[in-house]
Write a protein that holds these residues in place. Sequence first.
Motif, mmCIF file in Angstrom:
data_model
loop_
_atom_site.group_PDB
_atom_site.id
_atom_site.type_symbol
_atom_site.label_atom_id
_atom_site.label_comp_id
_atom_site.label_asym_id
_atom_site.label_seq_id
_atom_site.Cartn_x
_atom_site.Cartn_y
_atom_site.Cartn_z
ATOM 1 N N LEU A 1 0.866 -1.185 0.000
ATOM 2 C CA LEU A 1 0.000 0.000 0.000
ATOM 3 C C LEU A 1 0.898 1.229 0.000
ATOM 4 O O LEU A 1 1.827 1.335 0.797
ATOM 5 C CB LEU A 1 -0.924 -0.005 1.224
ATOM 6 C CG LEU A 1 -1.866 -1.207 1.339
ATOM 7 C CD1 LEU A 1 -2.831 -1.030 2.510
ATOM 8 C CD2 LEU A 1 -2.637 -1.454 0.041
ATOM 9 N N VAL B 1 -2.774 5.100 0.726
ATOM 10 C CA VAL B 1 -4.218 4.966 0.522
ATOM 11 C C VAL B 1 -4.942 6.027 1.341
ATOM 12 O O VAL B 1 -4.688 6.187 2.531
ATOM 13 C CB VAL B 1 -4.717 3.566 0.938
ATOM 14 C CG1 VAL B 1 -6.237 3.480 0.834
ATOM 15 C CG2 VAL B 1 -4.060 2.488 0.089
ATOM 16 N N LEU C 1 -8.937 7.163 2.100
ATOM 17 C CA LEU C 1 -10.294 6.681 1.886
ATOM 18 C C LEU C 1 -11.147 7.009 3.105
ATOM 19 O O LEU C 1 -10.729 6.790 4.236
ATOM 20 C CB LEU C 1 -10.246 5.161 1.680
ATOM 21 C CG LEU C 1 -11.554 4.416 1.462
ATOM 22 C CD1 LEU C 1 -12.133 4.772 0.095
ATOM 23 C CD2 LEU C 1 -11.302 2.909 1.534
ATOM 24 N N LYS D 1 -5.968 -5.034 -2.732
ATOM 25 C CA LYS D 1 -7.291 -5.021 -2.095
ATOM 26 C C LYS D 1 -7.325 -5.934 -0.864
ATOM 27 O O LYS D 1 -7.768 -5.522 0.211
ATOM 28 C CB LYS D 1 -8.377 -5.466 -3.101
ATOM 29 C CG LYS D 1 -8.445 -4.619 -4.369
ATOM 30 C CD LYS D 1 -9.600 -5.011 -5.277
ATOM 31 C CE LYS D 1 -9.527 -6.435 -5.827
ATOM 32 N NZ LYS D 1 -8.385 -6.674 -6.737
ATOM 33 N N LEU E 1 -5.234 -4.567 1.947
ATOM 34 C CA LEU E 1 -5.932 -3.503 2.675
ATOM 35 C C LEU E 1 -6.929 -4.100 3.670
ATOM 36 O O LEU E 1 -7.016 -3.674 4.827
ATOM 37 C CB LEU E 1 -6.650 -2.575 1.685
ATOM 38 C CG LEU E 1 -7.482 -1.448 2.309
ATOM 39 C CD1 LEU E 1 -6.596 -0.494 3.119
ATOM 40 C CD2 LEU E 1 -8.244 -0.664 1.224
ATOM 41 N N HIS F 1 -14.554 3.130 -5.358
ATOM 42 C CA HIS F 1 -13.158 3.576 -5.406
ATOM 43 C C HIS F 1 -12.356 2.559 -6.198
ATOM 44 O O HIS F 1 -12.585 1.357 -6.079
ATOM 45 C CB HIS F 1 -12.565 3.670 -3.996
ATOM 46 C CG HIS F 1 -13.373 4.513 -3.056
ATOM 47 N ND1 HIS F 1 -13.237 5.879 -2.982
ATOM 48 C CD2 HIS F 1 -14.351 4.175 -2.174
ATOM 49 C CE1 HIS F 1 -14.080 6.353 -2.077
ATOM 50 N NE2 HIS F 1 -14.777 5.332 -1.571
ATOM 51 N N LEU G 1 -8.756 0.938 -6.660
ATOM 52 C CA LEU G 1 -7.427 0.775 -6.062
ATOM 53 C C LEU G 1 -6.509 0.177 -7.123
ATOM 54 O O LEU G 1 -6.836 -0.816 -7.766
ATOM 55 C CB LEU G 1 -7.514 -0.163 -4.842
ATOM 56 C CG LEU G 1 -6.224 -0.344 -4.036
ATOM 57 C CD1 LEU G 1 -5.887 0.910 -3.232
ATOM 58 C CD2 LEU G 1 -6.344 -1.544 -3.086
ATOM 59 N N ARG H 1 -2.763 2.405 -4.394
ATOM 60 C CA ARG H 1 -3.324 3.746 -4.205
ATOM 61 C C ARG H 1 -4.743 3.791 -4.754
ATOM 62 O O ARG H 1 -5.064 3.065 -5.686
ATOM 63 C CB ARG H 1 -2.518 4.790 -4.994
ATOM 64 C CG ARG H 1 -1.230 5.200 -4.369
ATOM 65 C CD ARG H 1 -0.769 6.544 -4.929
ATOM 66 N NE ARG H 1 0.609 6.778 -4.545
ATOM 67 C CZ ARG H 1 1.658 6.479 -5.327
ATOM 68 N NH1 ARG H 1 1.468 5.993 -6.537
ATOM 69 N NH2 ARG H 1 2.882 6.695 -4.897
ATOM 70 N N ILE H 2 -5.568 4.685 -4.185
ATOM 71 C CA ILE H 2 -6.886 4.931 -4.776
ATOM 72 C C ILE H 2 -6.658 5.899 -5.938
ATOM 73 O O ILE H 2 -6.211 7.031 -5.730
ATOM 74 C CB ILE H 2 -7.856 5.571 -3.759
ATOM 75 C CG1 ILE H 2 -8.014 4.688 -2.512
ATOM 76 C CG2 ILE H 2 -9.204 5.871 -4.414
ATOM 77 C CD1 ILE H 2 -8.788 3.418 -2.709
#
Lengths: 251, 419
Positions: free
Chosen positions: A19, A22, A24, A42, A45, A219, A221, A225-226
């Motif tokens: 990650l 991120v 959010l 994903k 996270l 969102h 990913l 990162r988003i």
Amino acid sequence: MLEIKNLHARVADEGTEILRGVNLTVQDGEVAAIMGPNGSGKSTLSYILAGRDDYEVTEGDIVYNGESILEMDPAERAASGVFLAFQYPLEIPGVATMTFLKTALNAQRKARGEAELMTPEFMRRVKTLAAELKIDAEMLKRPLNVGFSGGEKKRAEILQMALLEPKLCVMDETDSGLDIDALKIVSDGVNALRSEQRSFLVITHYQRLLDYIVPDKVHVLYKGRIIKSGDKDLALTLENEGYSQIIGEAA
Amino acid sequence: MSVTELRPRTPAEAALVSLAEAAGTDEDARSAAIEALRREGLPHRRIEAWHYTDLRNLIGRRLGKATGLDAPAGSACDDDVLSPLVAGSTVVDLEAPEDTSAPDGVTITASNDLADWHESPNHLDRPLDTVRLVNAAFGARVAKVAVAANTAVAAPIELRDGIGARPHAAVAATVGTASKAVFVERIEGGGSPAPASRVSHLTIGDGATVLWIIDQAKDSDAAYLGQLNVNIGANATFKLFVLNAGGSLVRQEVHAVTAGEGSEILMRGVNLLQKDQHVDVTTTLRHTFPHTTATETFRNVVTGGHGVFQGMIKVAKDAQKTDAKMACNTLLLSEDGDFSAKPELEIFADDVQCGHGATAGAINADHLFYLMSRGIPAPQAKALLVKAFVDEMVEELEVEAAIADALTGKIDAWLDHSH
Ligand SMILES: Nc1ncnc2c1ncn2[C@@H]1O[C@H](COP(=O)(O)OP(=O)(O)O)[C@@H](O)[C@H]1O
Ligand SMILES: [Mg+2]
């Protein structure tokens, strides 16, 4: 409900960064979908939200209902209302499903200072939920997830979620391995849990699930990162155009 | 291997011989065994069967520590108030077996026989058998338990040491054709300086079904040598459960041999180890007839101490279609303990399915995370996983609930105590 701020995380024992900042926010009662190609981070996270210690947070914070949860262990997070429906639920031989469910429920109640649930009431709740999710009572006599098919495991995850009544439900590719009938059953189960006080982070690879569990936000990913956020139409755009367009824009 | 080898006895060996001489009045009958013990001493790590359990050294440390060797601290254990492992069992006092009120179809008698130590059943020991030798030298007389043919014995037969007497016993059990019986070896009690011992011979008739449970829960200062020899008839079923949940120095041997085609063997065991213990389970399984099956699994939970598993499966040339699997799995819960596993296969037939595996490791981190992610705190989650690991052994026995519950109850008591 949830605020993820500039979250950087890496694999604890080898240091690969997964990650990479991120950001959010999920409001109370909101259903947020996270989409993204395989390998985007994903599942990572979702594990980090649940408190798995294979990953190390190197920067940023996870604020849940106003407090950072980074120092809390998985059990403490669960007791405070975080639930992860696993992409690949584990089989645990020797641990009876019912014993597990009762232990989990009562451990959470105890941590919250609530009285333990007595066996008859517990049984009643499990049976009702199992019937709604079309889970055969015989299955619940087996050790946890042992010998369950892929779809049965996913339904069992939703049963656990419904029983434990979490505040933040993180669902990692719950749709994978489900046929269309099972998908409807699971979605109905999830929709029944939607409320002002409960938020969902629905991770999926395909738009299909979002026809049944209609998200407030979507969102994307990618590489930790988003890279784009939008409303439910973003999922449709992705379905039609694929990820490459958005990835190209973000690059 | 010369019997005239003259090695000076260690002080511990000499002490053990004196203890044997002092153990009772019938020294004449035991003199050959005592003489052999004096002559051969105790096995040590260069004797293959005792490599991981250097008895000479371990008994040496034990007897070196003990004071007042000539006054055995035979704790008059509360055997008489001890309830049987399974409620309703027929309890046999091995010191006075003839006093048992035996159920229909079962004959229980005393004898003057001593265990035969002249040869070793596992062919790994010296040209004599150490466990039987100690048993005979200390004067254990063989109690005979005979189940007639075509008899289903409803209640388990629980075999116990005599009340407050010397902790050495021997049993010869026979189960007739097509009969059914459950035996429980109840091994309890405290530490005399010399190791306690128990030697059992079980002969299972054709088509009979026997469950044999070894429930070893010796006091933490006790040394114990146990041996079970089993002869399994054609189409017979032999189920074994070994629970080691006590003792300071323990060696339990099981030697099984098939005596006909079509027999089924299921051996399960749980070794629970803590600090300062040395627990050794040594098994040999000889398939000498075609079409026999065996599964053998031992699970070990180690919070300290030293554990040993030696398992040998031998398949004779004529024993085609043998299906034999052996596994030894260890859960290491502490850096302070260790477990040595030595599974061996010796196969002379060509059409067989045999395998073995040994694993050792900590609690599965993925399983732990899954349980914790549902709100179960770490200590409770670990306890659940440890219990699951060993409870599976009981489940796989597929026995009636009263017996399974009694065994899991014993295991739980240990786990609750150690966590
Ligand atoms: N424990 C781990 N060790 C090494 N690499 C990992 C680990 N967990 C995830 N990864 C890597 O991180 C990337 C993201 O994985 P993941 O979070 O499973 O993605 P997604 O769920 O979006 O498919 C992948 O390249 C994966 O191989
Ligand atoms: Mg994934």
